[in-house]
Design a protein around this motif. Structure first.
Motif, short mmCIF file in Angstrom:
data_model
loop_
_atom_site.label_atom_id
_atom_site.label_comp_id
_atom_site.label_asym_id
_atom_site.label_seq_id
_atom_site.Cartn_x
_atom_site.Cartn_y
_atom_site.Cartn_z
N SER A 18 -35.29 17.06 -13.30
CA SER A 18 -35.70 18.36 -12.76
C SER A 18 -36.96 18.93 -13.41
CB SER A 18 -34.56 19.37 -12.91
OG SER A 18 -34.25 19.58 -14.28
N PHE A 30 -45.26 9.19 -12.05
CA PHE A 30 -45.38 10.25 -13.06
C PHE A 30 -46.72 10.09 -13.77
CE2 PHE A 30 -43.43 6.71 -15.30
CZ PHE A 30 -44.08 6.68 -16.54
N ARG A 84 -38.80 13.25 -12.76
CA ARG A 84 -39.10 13.83 -11.45
C ARG A 84 -40.44 13.30 -10.95
NH1 ARG A 84 -39.65 20.41 -10.82
NH2 ARG A 84 -41.29 20.46 -9.25
N ASN A 85 -40.56 13.10 -9.66
CA ASN A 85 -41.83 12.66 -9.08
C ASN A 85 -42.94 13.64 -9.44
OD1 ASN A 85 -41.64 10.19 -7.89
ND2 ASN A 85 -41.22 10.95 -5.82
N GLY A 86 -44.03 13.10 -9.96
CA GLY A 86 -45.18 13.93 -10.30
C GLY A 86 -45.08 14.63 -11.63
N ALA A 87 -44.05 14.30 -12.44
CA ALA A 87 -43.91 14.95 -13.75
C ALA A 87 -45.04 14.53 -14.68
CB ALA A 87 -42.56 14.57 -14.36
N ARG A 116 -43.98 24.87 -12.79
CA ARG A 116 -43.43 23.57 -13.19
C ARG A 116 -42.42 23.80 -14.32
NH1 ARG A 116 -45.65 18.90 -11.77
NH2 ARG A 116 -47.50 18.95 -10.42
N GLY A 126 -40.83 19.41 -14.46
CA GLY A 126 -42.18 19.11 -14.01
C GLY A 126 -43.11 18.72 -15.14
N ASP A 171 -54.52 21.66 -11.61
CA ASP A 171 -53.11 22.03 -11.61
C ASP A 171 -52.88 23.05 -12.71
OD1 ASP A 171 -50.37 21.97 -11.03
OD2 ASP A 171 -50.40 19.80 -10.73
#
Length: 374
Positions: free
Chosen positions: A243, A308, A265-268, A188, A245, A183
């Motif tokens: 909001s 997360f 936030r999902n995946g933060a 983000r 990332g 990633d």
């Protein structure tokens, strides 16, 4: 460390020791990050005091440095719990320095909870504390009426280069962990919690990398400073969490409470600049979250409909890559030694104090002599 660099560092500390030695050196206990360059500083502390114990911060111990220090000094285990308990704290200082004048050299306010008991019940005399960090400065300042002098170098101008470079190393390590997982930072939006010296350094480097940065700080003055430097400033902290990332915690205090994590936030990705016990209330995370290791130094927290990632278990992320700030760290280390001299000389009342401007100027001049090669 190359032999030439080691020789220069030893020469620098030899001069610092000569300039700040006292006729009657006190005993000392030293809390420190035991990183690869740290033995030279430990030896310097041992030259201006009778160093009774080195207490390494548990999440930042280099094995080689520890073995080198153990050949010269007692190395004891450090924990918040031990020194938060007045009985245990007094017993430990008695074991190492009974009946002697002692200076406590701190990183993070470990002695703050038991300082009253140490000053009242220790068989010797606590001359005072020298504190290195903003988090520790706040812990002592929040104690109310202090029983002895506390010399803080946390807000010294000599610490500015270190703080700036620590912020840079935090971004480096965060990006490295994301890249190890395939990633990247770009794309983000980032939220920086805290806009002090570390937070502002982090925000500037993220911005330079093309990352959209939002800042939140409880201090309205710092929020105006962030706004004036071109950063978005969150009006609503929870909305900003939802909001972002990447969330970088740089408050030097508690950044995220248990109830904040479900707002992420999902995946933060969450990273901190100091220990998890200071920045994150992980114990308050709802019990419905499960934890799994998804990559080296990356933990996934998940519950139905939400997840997360936490970097380095919530500990200071930059220590994964040495947390090196180059020779600038030796400015603050020298100021800690100057703080010892100030306590030994006396004349400081109970409360928080700083090293004199004259002493800082002398340290800077000496540092430039050894480390500015142009």
């Amino acid at each position: 460390m190359e032999s030439r660099d080691r020789a220069r560092l030893d020469a620098y500390f030899s001069r610092i020791v000569r300039e700040h030695a006292t006729e009657a050196p006190p005993s000392s206990l030293l809390v420190t990050h035991l990183l690869p360059e740290r033995p030279a500083f430990v030896r310097a502390v041992g030259a201006v005091t009778s160093l009774k114990a080195v207490l390494p911060k548990p999440k930042s111990v280099d094995g080689h440095a520890k073995r080198e220090v153990e050949r010269l000094y007692c190395v004891d285990e450090l924990s918040r719990e031990r020194f938060a308990d007045p009985e245990a704290a007094v017993a430990h200082v008695e074991m190492r320095a009974a009946g002697e004048p002692v200076v406590l050299l701190d990183v993070g306010g470990y002695f703050a909870p038991s300082l009253d008991a140490l000053c009242e019940r220790f068989s010797g005399r606590v001359l005072g504390v020298v504190e290195d960090t903003e988090n520790g400065h706040k812990r002592y300042a929040a104690s109310g009426k202090l029983p002895c002098p506390v010399v803080s170098v946390a807000r010294s101008p000599l610490k500015d280069p270190e703080d700036y470079l620590v912020g840079q190393s935090v971004v480096f390590s965060t990006e490295a962990l994301l890249r190890d997982r395939g990633d990247i930072l770009h794309g983000r939006p980032a939220l920086v919690l805290g806009f002090g010296k570390l937070g502002s350094s982090i925000a500037r480097l993220l911005h330079a990398k093309g990352v959209h940065v939002t800042v939140y700080d409880i201090d309205p003055v710092r929020r105006t400073q962030a706004l004036s430097q071109g950063f978005s400033v969150a009006r609503d902290r929870n909305r900003a969490l939802r909001s972002a990332g990447v969330v970088l915690c740089a408050t030097g205090a508690l950044s995220l409470r248990g109830e904040d994590f479900p707002e992420l936030r999902n995946g933060a990705f969450v990273a901190t600049v100091t220990s998890s016990e200071d920045e994150l209330e992980l114990a308050g995370l709802p019990e419905c979250y499960t934890r799994s290791t998804v990559a080296q130094h990356m933990t996934r927290y998940e519950t139905t409909g939400h997840y997360f990632y936490l970097l380095n278990g919530g500990e200071a992320v930059n220590f994964l890559h040495g947390a090196s700030v180059g020779p600038f760290i030796h400015l603050v280390q020298a100021e800690i030694i100057a703080g010892v001299r100030a306590l030994v000389q006396g004349g400081l009342g109970a409360g928080v104090h700083e090293v004199s401007a004259a002493a800082r100027g002398s340290i800077a001049t000496t540092w430039l002599h050894y480390f500015n090669e142009r």
